[in-house]
Enzyme design. Structure first.
Site, mmCIF file in Angstrom:
data_model
loop_
_atom_site.group_PDB
_atom_site.id
_atom_site.type_symbol
_atom_site.label_atom_id
_atom_site.label_comp_id
_atom_site.label_asym_id
_atom_site.label_seq_id
_atom_site.Cartn_x
_atom_site.Cartn_y
_atom_site.Cartn_z
ATOM 1 C CD GLN B 180 -2.985 -0.942 0.092
ATOM 2 O OE1 GLN B 180 -3.132 0.118 -0.524
ATOM 3 N NE2 GLN B 180 -3.677 -2.033 -0.209
ATOM 4 C CB CYS B 326 -22.744 -8.105 6.463
ATOM 5 S SG CYS B 326 -23.681 -9.058 7.661
#
Lengths: 295, 401
Positions: B180, B326
């Site tokens: 990154q 989720c």
């Protein structure tokens, strides 16, 4: 992105029944609330029911949901499924029906439909004054999944109700095992235990079923006689031991009407008795389509 | 298939730069020779590979002989860690952090089962390491310290050179997952304490499936892939030449744009996050306020869930990322945010926006225009409104590493 059906997305993007129902003290109307989940678990549902007291009909329902796309869609689907039903009719709504109404859910999201069913039961139990837990037994027994606080009893129940055969399926339905994963082996053991326990009744019931299928279907008289036999031999002794009893009142097709007596008549868990102790036993022994109601 | 979108998920992957595509195309068509071949048709391809090595080395401030091409970040991390252990068979201790990418964490878990002792350094609520904890963990048995340069979820930048000084004092090897950080932070391996450094092409506008591992000259390196003698015997297998050429060109462009692009991204990022914090109640930036990549902001929105936010953003063609359970295959929220000890009210509703040099002012304006409505809409659905509800945090969740 998840492979959601158009129905899931439609209900998620356009929910019509979100919100609360306030108890305005209307005569003949009672408001009940059922809550499941928590913010720690990552999803929670608070279901509000407006019930006509005389008929026990659900006049209105609203939900408040913390959760993902499918949790919100499942809540909306639940309300659409139960509006206008009586409480007894609503109690028969299963998580599978919620999922089917949505055109299916990804396996990993099945717990959203389970949450809907549990909130509904919690609301109805609250309405009927049955204390707190939706499934009283769920919090009994050993805590299996410490990540999500799920007990042995709840895992057993969901395995039986949904015919689950793998730990992965259990995770999809109730989240157990979906955290650190250290309980997955225990879940496998529970599945094996449930399968072993059900092996005898299943074969017995398979034999019954074979017997029934190999001969003519039961006549109404035979059916009533069999129901009476199962009640007398398998259900009543258990209830009598607890100070209660049950009497067969009437049979209308698949609707079995019974009178709960003694301690069962006044017990706060009578709904559970009706549904779990009597209905499931009669479904197993006589016909899977039977519905038991108290009169 | 959605083609045009406001893409703010650049820590996941980036658009391939058109100049990069142009550079690599001939190596998919006309120049298809094998760089190891002895004929001139292969020889001209070998030259392109060498040029790419120089371009990547320039971005890292390294020598071209110190660059090994890999298939990407995961291979680079795995190769570095395994090489370090194979080179020091008597040492059985590794130090890493709780917030590493799974390419490091999963391997460490596996090594743990093989008898290695692993120390997982903790982070504080801002996602930053405690150097005293590192210092206390280093022993003569420590073979390797493997720590990311910048966190992919929060953008928090670790004090790599300060860490490296301590690692060198204890004679361990130092590997840095800089997937990154490369292209966002200036690198100079010539003056660095880093022994090995991983980078990935698709985070810097090259295609997926190509990356590089820097290995300091003199560091003993045992190859993970064994076969032909390619790349000086340090990574067998015919090179992915179009990818290598693309990575070289992408590295050249990153170096060219680094200063100007990062300044621009920082300005846009700051405007995005400051406006969100100022206009939407009950939200916070996750991660250190200043020690952070210029392109990343991770914002937690209380009482609502991340996947639902992503699906509503998607309606406006906005792509972001969520650390919520989720939205991933897992049922637990981000291990990074959990390691930071964030409350559950924040944990499940965190969204990462990661920018790149193509991000425009107008795109940020659009996000700022729709975000308050999205949060308001989901909060209207939520049963949680404040931190006092009895069932808000009634169940505990065990943090596992």
């Amino acid at each position: 992105m998840w492979d959601y059906t158009d129905k899931v997305l439609e209900l998620f993007y356009n929910p019509k029944y979100q919100g609360v129902i306030e108890d305005k003290g209307e005569a003949g109307v009672k408001v009940a609330v059922g809550e499941v989940g928590s913010i720690a678990c990552g999803d929670a549902l608070r279901l509000h029911l407006k019930v006509e007291e005389d008929t026990e009909k659900i006049l209105d329902a609203r939900f408040q949901t913390f959760g993902c796309t499918s949790a919100i869609a499942s809540s909306e689907a639940l309300v659409e499924l139960i509006k206008g039903k009586t409480l007894d009719e609503a109690l028969r709504v299963t998580n599978k029906e919620i999922a089917n109404y949505l055109g299916g859910l990804p396996e990993a999201k099945m717990h959203c439909s389970v949450m809907g069913q549990e909130a509904l039961e919690a609301a109805i139990y609250n309405y009927r004054g049955i204390p707190l837990d939706v499934h009283k037994d769920d919090d009994e027994g050993a805590l299996v999944c410490t990540c999500f606080g799920i007990s042995d009893a709840k895992i057993r129940r969901v395995i039986v109700e949904n015919n689950l055969t793998t730990a992965e399926e259990v995770t999809n339905y109730v989240k157990a095992g979906g955290g650190c994963g250290s309980c997955l082996a225990t879940i496998d053991d529970i599945i094996a235990s449930v399968q072993k326990e059900s092996a005898t009744p299943v074969s017995t019931s398979a034999n019954h079923s074979n017997e029934r299928s190999s001969v003519k279907p039961l006549t109404p008289v035979q059916k009533i006689a069999l129901i009476q036999k199962v009640l007398d031999e398998e259900v009543r002794p258990v209830l009598i031991a607890d100070g209660g009893d049950v009497e067969l009142f009437d049979v209308e097709g698949d609707r079995i009407k019974v009178v709960l007596q003694g301690a069962c008549g006044s017990c706060s868990s009578s709904t559970a008795t009706l549904k779990i102790a009597i209905e499931s036993r009669l479904r197993d022994r006589v016909s899977k389509d039977l519905v038991v109601e108290a009169v | 298939m959605q083609k045009n979108c406001i893409y703010l998920d650049n820590n996941a992957t980036t658009k391939v730069d058109p100049e990069v595509v142009e550079a690599m195309l001939p190596y998919l068509t006309d120049y298809y020779g094998n760089p190891s071949s002895m004929h001139s048709f292969g020889g001209q391809v070998k030259k392109a590979v060498n040029q790419a090595q120089e371009q990547v080395a320039a971005l890292l401030g390294a020598d071209e002989s110190e660059i090994i091409f890999t298939s990407g970040g995961t291979e680079g991390d795995n190769a570095a860690i395994r090489a370090a252990l194979l080179a020091q068979p008597d040492k059985r201790h590794i130090i890493t952090t709780q917030v590493e990418h799974p390419a490091v964490l999963s391997l460490c878990k596996q090594l743990e089962k093989q008898g290695y002792s692993i120390t997982y350094l903790s982070v504080n609520h801002e996602g930053q390491l405690d150097l005293n904890e590192l210092e206390a963990s280093l022993t003569g048995n420590t073979a390797l310290v493997t720590i990311m340069y910048a966190n992919n979820e929060t953008g928090v930048v670790f004090p790599i050179e300060q860490i490296g000084v301590r690692v060198k004092e204890h004679g361990a090897l130092f590997h840095v997952d800089a997937v990154q950080a490369v292209g966002k932070i200036p690198m100079n391996m010539k003056t660095s304490t880093i022994d090995m450094l991983t980078m990935s092409g698709h985070k810097i506008h090259a295609p997926k499936g190509i990356g590089a591992l820097y290995v300091r000259r003199g560091v003993r390196f045992r190859p993970m892939l064994i076969g032909g003698g390619q790349q000086r015997g340090r990574r067998a297998g015919t090179e992915n030449v179009p990818g290598v050429v693309a990575l070289g060109k992408a590295a050249e462009l990153e170096l060219l744009h680094l200063e100007e692009a990062t300044a621009r991204e920082r300005k846009l990022r700051d405007r995005l996050e400051q406006t969100i914090i100022a206009t939407i109640p009950d939200c916070q930036v996750n991660g250190h306020s200043t020690q952070r990549l210029p392109n990343t902001t991770n914002i937690g929105f209380k009482y609502i869930e991340g996947e639902a936010i992503l699906y509503l953003l998607n309606q406006y063609g906005i792509c972001a990322s969520s650390g919520s359970a989720c939205s991933s295959g897992s049922l637990e929220p981000s291990h990074v945010l959990r390691a930071m000890g964030l409350p559950y009210t924040i944990l499940h509703g965190s969204i990462r926006f990661s920018l790149c040099r193509y991000t425009t002012d107008a795109e940020i304006d659009t996000v700022l225009a729709v975000m308050p409505g999205i949060v308001e809409r989901l909060r209207a659905l939520s049963p949680f409104k404040n931190d006092e509800a009895s069932w808000l945090q009634e169940r505990s969740m065990v943090i596992s590493h």
